[in-house]
Design a protein around this motif. Structure first.
Motif, PDB file in Angstrom:
ATOM      1  N   VAL A   1       0.849  -1.188   0.000  1.00  0.00           N
ATOM      2  CA  VAL A   1       0.000   0.000   0.000  1.00  0.00           C
ATOM      3  C   VAL A   1       0.883   1.237   0.000  1.00  0.00           C
ATOM      4  O   VAL A   1       1.618   1.500   0.946  1.00  0.00           O
ATOM      5  CB  VAL A   1      -0.932   0.015   1.224  1.00  0.00           C
TER       6      VAL A   1
ATOM      7  N   VAL B   1      -0.627  -0.911  -4.317  1.00  0.00           N
ATOM      8  CA  VAL B   1      -2.085  -1.045  -4.252  1.00  0.00           C
ATOM      9  C   VAL B   1      -2.639   0.066  -3.362  1.00  0.00           C
ATOM     10  O   VAL B   1      -1.903   0.755  -2.664  1.00  0.00           O
ATOM     11  CB  VAL B   1      -2.520  -2.423  -3.694  1.00  0.00           C
ATOM     12  N   VAL B   2      -3.966   0.213  -3.401  1.00  0.00           N
ATOM     13  CA  VAL B   2      -4.635   1.170  -2.521  1.00  0.00           C
ATOM     14  C   VAL B   2      -4.925   0.507  -1.176  1.00  0.00           C
ATOM     15  O   VAL B   2      -4.888  -0.719  -1.056  1.00  0.00           O
ATOM     16  CB  VAL B   2      -5.941   1.695  -3.155  1.00  0.00           C
TER      17      VAL B   2
ATOM     18  N   ALA C   1      -6.932  -0.974   2.136  1.00  0.00           N
ATOM     19  CA  ALA C   1      -8.157  -1.739   2.372  1.00  0.00           C
ATOM     20  C   ALA C   1      -8.663  -1.320   3.750  1.00  0.00           C
ATOM     21  O   ALA C   1      -8.365  -1.955   4.765  1.00  0.00           O
ATOM     22  CB  ALA C   1      -7.881  -3.234   2.311  1.00  0.00           C
TER      23      ALA C   1
ATOM     24  N   ARG D   1      -6.610  -7.543  -1.783  1.00  0.00           N
ATOM     25  CA  ARG D   1      -6.322  -6.251  -2.399  1.00  0.00           C
ATOM     26  C   ARG D   1      -5.222  -6.389  -3.458  1.00  0.00           C
ATOM     27  O   ARG D   1      -4.159  -6.906  -3.204  1.00  0.00           O
ATOM     28  CB  ARG D   1      -5.903  -5.250  -1.333  1.00  0.00           C
TER      29      ARG D   1
ATOM     30  N   ASP E   1      -6.313  -5.084  -9.515  1.00  0.00           N
ATOM     31  CA  ASP E   1      -5.592  -3.833  -9.774  1.00  0.00           C
ATOM     32  C   ASP E   1      -4.310  -3.770  -8.957  1.00  0.00           C
ATOM     33  O   ASP E   1      -4.314  -3.291  -7.833  1.00  0.00           O
ATOM     34  CB  ASP E   1      -6.503  -2.661  -9.425  1.00  0.00           C
TER      35      ASP E   1
ATOM     36  N   GLU F   1      -0.543   4.414  -7.618  1.00  0.00           N
ATOM     37  CA  GLU F   1      -1.780   4.770  -6.932  1.00  0.00           C
ATOM     38  C   GLU F   1      -1.698   6.125  -6.236  1.00  0.00           C
ATOM     39  O   GLU F   1      -2.719   6.661  -5.799  1.00  0.00           O
ATOM     40  CB  GLU F   1      -2.141   3.690  -5.901  1.00  0.00           C
ATOM     41  N   THR F   2      -0.500   6.688  -6.124  1.00  0.00           N
ATOM     42  CA  THR F   2      -0.352   7.995  -5.481  1.00  0.00           C
ATOM     43  C   THR F   2       0.213   9.041  -6.439  1.00  0.00           C
ATOM     44  O   THR F   2       0.791  10.038  -6.007  1.00  0.00           O
ATOM     45  CB  THR F   2       0.546   7.889  -4.233  1.00  0.00           C
TER      46      THR F   2
ATOM     47  N   VAL G   1     -12.473  -3.306  -7.251  1.00  0.00           N
ATOM     48  CA  VAL G   1     -11.255  -2.532  -7.485  1.00  0.00           C
ATOM     49  C   VAL G   1     -11.356  -1.225  -6.699  1.00  0.00           C
ATOM     50  O   VAL G   1     -12.288  -0.442  -6.891  1.00  0.00           O
ATOM     51  CB  VAL G   1     -11.067  -2.255  -8.990  1.00  0.00           C
ATOM     52  N   HIS G   2     -10.444  -1.001  -5.786  1.00  0.00           N
ATOM     53  CA  HIS G   2     -10.448   0.143  -4.865  1.00  0.00           C
ATOM     54  C   HIS G   2     -11.596   0.044  -3.864  1.00  0.00           C
ATOM     55  O   HIS G   2     -11.824   0.988  -3.103  1.00  0.00           O
ATOM     56  CB  HIS G   2     -10.497   1.480  -5.590  1.00  0.00           C
ATOM     57  N   GLY G   3     -12.333  -1.063  -3.876  1.00  0.00           N
ATOM     58  CA  GLY G   3     -13.430  -1.257  -2.946  1.00  0.00           C
ATOM     59  C   GLY G   3     -13.207  -2.493  -2.096  1.00  0.00           C
ATOM     60  O   GLY G   3     -12.075  -2.930  -1.874  1.00  0.00           O
TER      61      GLY G   3
ATOM     62  N   GLU H   1     -12.179  -7.492  -3.259  1.00  0.00           N
ATOM     63  CA  GLU H   1     -11.519  -7.614  -4.560  1.00  0.00           C
ATOM     64  C   GLU H   1     -11.047  -9.062  -4.729  1.00  0.00           C
ATOM     65  O   GLU H   1     -10.475  -9.650  -3.808  1.00  0.00           O
ATOM     66  CB  GLU H   1     -10.339  -6.654  -4.620  1.00  0.00           C
TER      67      GLU H   1
END
Length: 447
Positions: free
Chosen positions: A18, A88-89, A91, A114, A118, A153-154, A421-423, A426
């Motif tokens: 992350v 990744v983003v 969770a 996660r 993606d 992701e950033t 994805v991003h939720g 996943e």
């Protein structure tokens, strides 16, 4: 083939990566890179590797040459670049997950966690394809570069450094392959069943701040045209007026024509008519619920801040908006329109950052045609539809290094998987990852 792909993806997901400030306890990027080196050892041994910060840039040297398109003398094949991210983003709400988000649990023929979609799933597929082919003795005809990003992701700051490194080497890629489209169901309600969505462009993203200044005071004696009221009036004007240029780009026209070839008879002719429409686009609005997102820029008001107490009139209120802009309108035009509207409500308008839309790549480009042929070989009868992404990818950093970008991962995802994805929850089907690896194998042999 690819018997261990589910276990490999499970292990990749179980190493949290992350990115972003505050997520350091869940950013085990070095462990993840070491896992890739060990699991895809043949690839990492064959490639020349250049670290870029915490990212990795790999090159497999090519062996062949061909006749260049414009010249009749032999010349080297132009290189291609595959880019994808390791990060990744977060969770955030683990309690909402069926399985812990970094467990990499294998259940019901799927890998949960996660990044499974993606984009560790597609990344596992691509690296598995490289590994399998190299073990069989395959070597690429052209130079193939592979960039594994650490912070997509950033915002991809490290990717900008990688792009500059390649630019300094004066490298020009025939095609840059990135994530973006997938194989999905019922595309925009226009194509029934599965279709492969080839992202040939992506919208730009602009951040605006609108500031209202006021004298403040007590809420018992509210002044007219207070800061928050003026922001509300501004929102209403922008939200309900035809504020931006309404124009269908050539890429979206190509999408409608391609969709017509696979659509029900009831809308096929209307799709073709919509593809040639000008003006108010009545046919497009009739057949497509997402017509407005295809017709240029959209604006979303995402944040607002102001008062300090329920009974105090704020001296300052700030509204933030995100504009997704297509290639039919530039940031300068958008900014001029928003500034004029802001002035009508006595607001300050600031473009706080962002980028214009990426240019649309050709559906006749070699990389597009090679991927299309690979998809058709791997998934017989599957429609291939070009489209324009609403979101952004790392590929934007490489636009100066290529004339063609293809944003597509050849992996099937159900609608509920797309929502993951991003939720929450996943997950990726192991068979879908295997199929994607097979498609990448076919593609690599065609390049």
């Amino acid at each position: 083939m690819f018997e261990n792909i589910g276990e490999n993806l499970s292990a990749m997901i179980s190493i949290p990566t992350v990115s972003g400030a505050g997520n350091e306890p869940f950013y085990h990027i070095e462990e993840y890179r070491n896992y890739l080196r060990t699991t895809f050892q043949t690839l990492f041994t064959a490639a020349d590797i250049t670290p870029v910060g915490e990212a990795l840039l790999l090159i497999l040297r090519g062996t062949g040459s061909r006749l260049l398109h414009e010249e009749k003398t032999p010349g080297p094949l132009l290189p291609v670049l595959f880019t994808g991210h390791m990060d990744v983003v977060p969770a955030a709400d683990e309690a909402s997950w069926k399985f812990p988000p970094f467990s990499g649990r294998i259940a019901d023929g799927c890998v949960w966690g996660r990044g499974s979609q993606d984009m560790k799933g597609p990344q596992c597929a691509l690296l598995s394809a490289f590994e399998s082919l190299l073990e069989e003795g395959w070597r690429p005809k052209r130079d193939i570069w592979l960039y594994l990003s650490c912070d997509e992701e950033t915002g991809g700051c490290t990717t900008g450094r990688a792009a500059k490194l390649l630019k300094d080497k004066k490298i020009h890629f025939e095609t840059v392959f990135d994530e973006g489209g997938t194989i999905c169901d019922d595309f925009m309600g226009l194509v029934k069943g599965k279709a492969a969505l080839f992202g040939i462009a992506e919208k730009g993203s602009l951040e605006y701040r609108f500031t209202a200044l006021s004298q403040g005071g007590h809420s018992a004696n509210p002044p007219a045209h207070s800061a928050i009221v003026r922001l509300a009036d501004f929102i209403h004007e922008v939200e309900y007026a035809d504020f931006f240029r309404k124009e269908l780009s050539e890429g979206n026209r190509a999408m409608l024509r391609a969709a017509a070839g696979y659509s029900p008879d009831t809308i096929r002719d209307k799709l073709l008519q919509a593809a040639d429409e000008q003006g108010d686009y009545p046919i497009l609005h009739e057949i497509c619920k997402d017509a407005d997102t295809l017709l240029g820029a959209t604006i979303a008001f995402t944040m607002i801040e102001g008062g300090t107490a329920f009974n105090v009139m704020p001296k300052k209120a700030v509204l933030t908006a995100n504009v997704r802009v297509s290639c039919t309108e530039k940031a300068e035009e958008i900014t001029e329109k928003l500034k004029k509207a802001a002035e009508r409500h006595n607001l300050l308008c600031e473009l706080a950052g962002g980028r214009d839309a990426a240019p649309e790549s050709s559906t006749g480009a070699p990389g597009y045609l090679a991927m299309k042929a690979s998809v058709e070989e791997t998934y017989p009868g599957l429609p291939v539809i070009p489209f324009v992404l609403g979101g952004g990818t790392d590929s934007r950093h490489f636009l100066e290094l290529t004339d063609n970008v293809l944003r597509f991962s050849p992996m099937y995802a159900l609608p509920e998987q797309g929502r993951g994805v991003h939720g929450d929850n996943e997950y990726a089907s192991i068979q879908a990852v295997k199929d994607a690896a097979q498609c990448y194998s076919v593609l690599l042999k065609k390049l």
